[in-house]
Design an enzyme around this catalytic site. Structure first.
Site, PDB file in Angstrom:
ATOM      1  N   CYS A   1       0.865  -1.182   0.000  1.00  0.00           N
ATOM      2  CA  CYS A   1       0.000   0.000   0.000  1.00  0.00           C
ATOM      3  C   CYS A   1       0.904   1.235   0.000  1.00  0.00           C
ATOM      4  O   CYS A   1       2.126   1.113  -0.021  1.00  0.00           O
ATOM      5  CB  CYS A   1      -0.896  -0.031   1.238  1.00  0.00           C
ATOM      6  SG  CYS A   1      -2.318   1.076   1.135  1.00  0.00           S
TER       7      CYS A   1
ATOM      8  N   CYS B   1      -3.924  -0.418  -3.352  1.00  0.00           N
ATOM      9  CA  CYS B   1      -4.301   0.933  -3.755  1.00  0.00           C
ATOM     10  C   CYS B   1      -3.586   1.261  -5.067  1.00  0.00           C
ATOM     11  O   CYS B   1      -2.523   0.715  -5.356  1.00  0.00           O
ATOM     12  CB  CYS B   1      -3.985   1.962  -2.673  1.00  0.00           C
ATOM     13  SG  CYS B   1      -2.239   2.259  -2.392  1.00  0.00           S
TER      14      CYS B   1
ATOM     15  N   CYS C   1       5.066   0.618  -7.307  1.00  0.00           N
ATOM     16  CA  CYS C   1       5.666  -0.650  -6.894  1.00  0.00           C
ATOM     17  C   CYS C   1       6.986  -0.851  -7.620  1.00  0.00           C
ATOM     18  O   CYS C   1       7.029  -0.806  -8.845  1.00  0.00           O
ATOM     19  CB  CYS C   1       4.724  -1.813  -7.190  1.00  0.00           C
ATOM     20  SG  CYS C   1       5.358  -3.411  -6.637  1.00  0.00           S
TER      21      CYS C   1
END
Length: 137
Positions: A8, A80, A87
């Site tokens: 997240c 999210c 990422c």
């Protein structure tokens, strides 16, 4: 044993809740980690709503994704859109899953209304985690 990372933005609410439910539903089938692309500390309201459902996350820590860059994950779940976009690349064959859960930490209103948003997010995440474990482990 499968290794699962829940990612997240700040590792304070949604990923903490998902980590707890994945541990609960997966039992000994998986090792669950959670992290954020940033760290914001575990949100006290997340602790409260999880305790209401019988799960104690008060000892959880807010971890940065960089701590786990060397782990060979089987699954990476972003919870999210911001985390999905930010990422980092993992040198792994992990299957990636994504679900953009609403962020209860951004809720506005009375204390009761804000807590209701945490309850709503908790239930969405709980159902997602139950299904994830049933379908993937």
């Amino acid at each position: 044993m499968k290794k699962i990372l829940v990612l997240c933005t700040g590792n304070s609410c949604r990923s903490q809740i998902a980590e707890a439910y994945l541990k609960y539903f997966a039992g000994s089938k998986a090792i669950i980690y959670s992290a954020g692309v940033e760290t914001h500390g575990v949100n006290p309201k997340a602790i409260t709503v999880m305790k209401e459902d019988g799960i104690d996350i008060s000892k959880h820590t807010s971890n940065n994704i960089k701590e786990y860059i060397a782990v060979d994950f089987d699954f990476i779940i972003t919870v999210c859109d911001n985390a999905k976009e930010r990422c980092p690349f993992f040198p792994t064959n992990a299957k990636k899953f994504h679900y953009n859960f609403p962020d209860p930490a951004k809720a506005v209103g009375t204390e009761e209304e804000i807590l209701q948003e945490f309850h709503n997010a908790r239930e969405l995440i709980k159902n997602y985690c139950r299904e994830f474990v049933a379908n993937n482990l």
